[in-house]
Each structure stands twice: as C-alpha cells, then as structure tokens.
Design an enzyme around this catalytic site. Structure first.
Site, PDB file in Angstrom:
ATOM      1  N   GLY A 180       0.808  -1.224   0.000  1.00  0.00           N
ATOM      2  CA  GLY A 180       0.000   0.000   0.000  1.00  0.00           C
ATOM      3  C   GLY A 180       0.836   1.266   0.000  1.00  0.00           C
ATOM      4  O   GLY A 180       0.348   2.354   0.259  1.00  0.00           O
ATOM      5  N   LYS A 198       4.952  17.262  -4.708  1.00  0.00           N
ATOM      6  CA  LYS A 198       5.278  17.614  -3.323  1.00  0.00           C
ATOM      7  C   LYS A 198       6.251  18.792  -3.280  1.00  0.00           C
ATOM      8  O   LYS A 198       6.109  19.696  -2.454  1.00  0.00           O
ATOM      9  CB  LYS A 198       5.868  16.408  -2.605  1.00  0.00           C
ATOM     10  CG  LYS A 198       4.826  15.328  -2.356  1.00  0.00           C
ATOM     11  CD  LYS A 198       5.462  14.037  -1.940  1.00  0.00           C
ATOM     12  CE  LYS A 198       4.411  12.987  -1.660  1.00  0.00           C
ATOM     13  NZ  LYS A 198       4.976  11.635  -1.546  1.00  0.00           N
TER      14      LYS A 198
END
Ligand SMILES: NC(=O)c1ccc[n+]([C@@H]2O[C@H](COP(=O)([O-])OP(=O)(O)OC[C@H]3O[C@@H](n4cnc5c(N)ncnc54)[C@H](OP(=O)(O)O)[C@@H]3O)[C@@H](O)[C@H]2O)c1
Length: 410
Positions: A180, A198
């Site tokens: 994940g 980011k």
C-alpha cells in the site's frame, strides 16, 4: 482555547481513509466524528457496516451539519471537484492529495480567500513527516536557503530493496504496491511526478513561490539501469530520488527532482525504506533534518489527524511568504555534476552538451560519462530520451553551499 466539535464527511475509505477511521477511534479527546463516508464502488466489501457509506457526494456536501470535509480519494480530478465544492459551501477541508493540490494551487488559494475557509494538506507532502507547517510557521523566507530531501516513500522503498536485498526493480515495485506504499498508477511515483507535486507544495510554503507542475523538472527512477546500480555499489554510494530547491542571492530559485548518488556521510543516505527525509538549510541555524514515514495507512492518517486537530483550534495556513510577493524567478542556469549512462554510439554527441567531462567509459554497447552540465542542457537531453540514457546527480555545483558536497570520482 477550547476545541471546536468537528463533524466530518469523509471521502475515500482506502489505505488512508480506513487508517483515519481507526486512528480517530483511538483519539476520543479530539471531538471529531465521522458522520458520513462517500466511496465509489458499490460492490466492494467494507471493514465496517454498509450504513456508514454513501455513493453520492452531495449527501456530504449538502449536509449542513458537516463542517469538515476530509478528502482521501485517489482521483485528483474528482478530488478537486469535491474540495472546491466543499470550500464554496464554507466547509473546512483536509486533503492528502498532492496531485490535486499541486495542479490547482492558485485556484485553491483563491477559494480559501474568497470563502474564508481553511484547506490543510500536511499529509500531501511527506505523509507523517511534519514539514508543511514547519516551513509555513518556523522559517522566515529570507533565512531559508535550501530544501533538499527524499519526499516519495515508495521510490525510496524500491531503491532501498534494490540496494539492500538485490531485488529487481519490478520485484521491489510489486512489494511496494502490495504494502500500500505505491500509488495505483506507479509511474506517478517512479517517474518522479509525485515527488514533483510535493516539491511544488513545499516551494509555496518554503519560499512563497507558486510553480505550475510543468515548470518543475523531474526525472524518476524508472530508467535507472544495472550500470548505475553497479557503479554506486562499487563506490559505497546509494541512489536516492531527491527533490531540491535553492534560493540564489540574486532573487532566483532552482528546483528539480533527480535521482542522486549519496555518500554515507550524507544524512539522506540513512533514510531508507518508506521513510522520507528533508534537510533545510538556513542562513543562521545551519541545517535542520526532518525524518518520518512517508507513506502507509497509519502514518499518513496521523498527518490527516494532525490537520483535523489543527482545525479544531481554527488553524489555517496564512501563506505569508506568498503574500509578501518577493517575485523570485525560477532558473535553469544551474550547473550540475552528473553521471550520464548512454548507448555507445551516442557518446560523442552527448559530450558536446557538457561543460566539462571528467570521466568517460564505454563497453561494447553502452557507457557512461561524468561531468558538469547546465540544467537547461540536461533538460534538453532528457526531453529526447526514449529510455536509452539515464542521469544520476552527483552534486549541484552552482550553489557554493549545497548541503551535500561532491564526492571524488576515482
Ligand atoms: N497510501 C499512502 O501511503 C498515501 C500517503 C500519502 C498520501 N496519500 C494520498 O491519500 C489519498 C488516498 O490514497 P489511498 O492510498 O488511501 O488510496 P486507495 O487505497 O486507492 O483508496 C482510494 C479511495 O478513494 C475512493 N474513491 C475514488 N474515487 C472516488 C470518488 N470519485 N468518490 C468517492 N470515493 C472515491 C475509493 O473508493 P472505493 O473504496 O469504492 O474504491 C477508495 O476508497 C491519495 O490522494 C494519495 O495520494 C496516500
């Protein structure tokens, strides 16, 4: 100051959404209840009973009792629709969606101003590592000289496994996805796009500079080949995907994402697995080093929780550095020392793009060269790259105080 009661409408119940649900059960002091959860797939089995869910976003957006929308979905376009509608309805919003925030930064700034509502997104950059609020609140613009760090957990996980366990790139990527850590669409991570989104967010809070995604140059890890890995291993180096930005004394800013060789004396060398790390350099404090888990259910949920908690005290980003209007200019006029791996027949043409060549090696079909090249020439070469070459940064040369010094090439 007493906390506000928060009634949350949650969008998304995947890795982070479920993590948030569980983390909230364990923090009753925070007076925050999830009132309704909107998801997409009507046929999916859920960890909690079906009456917690809706499939209609308006059930949350039109509910006057919901005062906070937490957006944790994996679709940036749908996320922008949801977030902008929520802000227009005067609901505070928390999001973890870096692509959405990066692609719509100016519009989201405008919506917050126009409707006088906060949007917080600490989890969108470096997940559990508290970097946005630190950049926003702690550093004054003229004191901060550079930021340099590992901002993508899944590529760091892949690179770590490639080095430590000799896994192939494909095996390591599959592991990251199974755990994940990697996005559903891996090219967002492996191509350096996630890191770029980011960086864009960090630039706004670090230097008050609003870039568009296409303004920032990114190379990912998807073209790194055996030759560069062998080169690094032989010299005791690691390769890390590094996002960095330097503020020049002349009002310029250089910012890019490139894989980089790091030496054992670099703090980023020791940032492994799914961790993120960021070195900030200031005029007077020298450097600070942040480190924390950059992905995963609970770590990411913890940053979302921190934003929810901040909302309960009416916190909002003031965007002071943006409104100060320093008018920094993004520049490609930066000299980088790099290793370029290439096809044998391309060697001579590629050398012409370099200011200096230090080392050149070719075997029967490929080769590498190391030397100094401007960011603008590197961008030009990369634009025509069809997978035949790869760049690894050794150091940034134009910045006299780059946080990591160049290492000697034998
Ligand atoms: N995973 C991480 O470690 C991590 C770290 C930092 C930030 N983030 C960010 O957090 C966000 C969520 O990531 P995730 O890993 O939790 O994703 P995920 O596990 O793939 O879950 C996505 C969720 O979004 C729901 N969804 C998708 N489109 C929707 C729509 N139009 N309306 C309502 N629900 C919708 C899905 O619904 P169904 O359940 O019905 O399919 C699912 O529950 C992303 O923006 C990601 O970039 C993730």
């Amino acid at each position: 100051m007493s906390r506000k009661n928060l009634n949350i409408g949650l969008f998304g119940f995947g890795v982070v959404g479920l993590g948030l649900y569980e983390v909230l059960q364990k923090t009753p002091a925070l007076k925050a209840n999830i009132t309704n959860i909107c998801v997409k797939d009507k046929n999916k089995d859920r960890a909690i009973s079906a009456d917690n869910f809706t499939f209609d976003k308006d059930d949350i957006l039109n509910d006057p009792n919901i005062n906070v929308v937490v957006e944790l979905i994996d679709d940036a376009d749908a996320a922008f629709e949801i977030v902008s509608a929520a802000l227009k309805k005067g609901k505070a919003v928390v999001s973890a969606n870096k692509k959405m925030v990066a692609e719509h930064f100016t519009e989201l700034l405008q919506l917050q101003k126009e409707y006088n509502v906060p949007l917080l997104y600490e989890a969108a950059a470096c997940a559990s590592m508290p970097i946005i609020r630190n950049l926003e609140e702690y550093y004054d613009n003229d004191l901060l000289e550079s930021i340099e760090g590992i901002v993508n957990g899944s590529t760091n996980y892949i690179l770590t496994k490639t080095f430590a366990e000799n896994l192939s790139y494909e095996q390591a990527l599959k592991q990251a996805q199974d755990l994940g850590f990697a996005e559903s669409n891996p090219i967002l991570d492996t191509g350096g796009f996630d890191a770029k989104y980011k960086l864009l967010i960090l630039l706004a809070h670090a230097f008050g500079y609003i870039a568009k995604p296409e303004d920032l140059f990114n190379i990912g890890i998807n073209n790194i080949g055996d030759l560069e890995l062998k080169y690094a291993k032989e010299k005791g180096l690691k390769i890390k995907l590094v996002a960095q930005a330097y503020k020049g004394t002349d009002g310029t800013l250089s910012a890019f994402v490139i894989p980089k060789f790091v030496t054992p004396d670099d703090r980023l060398y020791h940032v492994d697995d799914v961790f993120n790390g960021m070195i900030t350099k200031t005029s007077f404090a020298d450097t600070h080093f942040f480190v924390g888990r950059g992905a995963g259910s609970y770590p990411t949920a913890s940053a979302v929780l921190s934003d929810i908690s901040a909302l309960s005290y009416d916190y909002r980003y003031e965007y002071k550095k943006i409104y100060r209007e320093e008018n920094l200019k993004l520049t490609d006029d930066v000299e980088l020392k790099v290793l370029l791996r290439h096809k044998k027949e391309d060697s001579e043409a590629l050398k012409l793009k370099f200011n200096t060549v230090e080392e050149a090696y070719t075997n029967h079909d490929s080769g590498y060269l190391t030397g100094n090249i401007t960011l603008s020439n590197l961008k030009e070469l990369e634009a025509g790259n069809t997978g035949g070459h790869s760049f690894i940064l050794i150091s940034v040369l134009s910045e006299k105080d780059a946080t990591t010094p160049a290492f000697a090439i034998a």
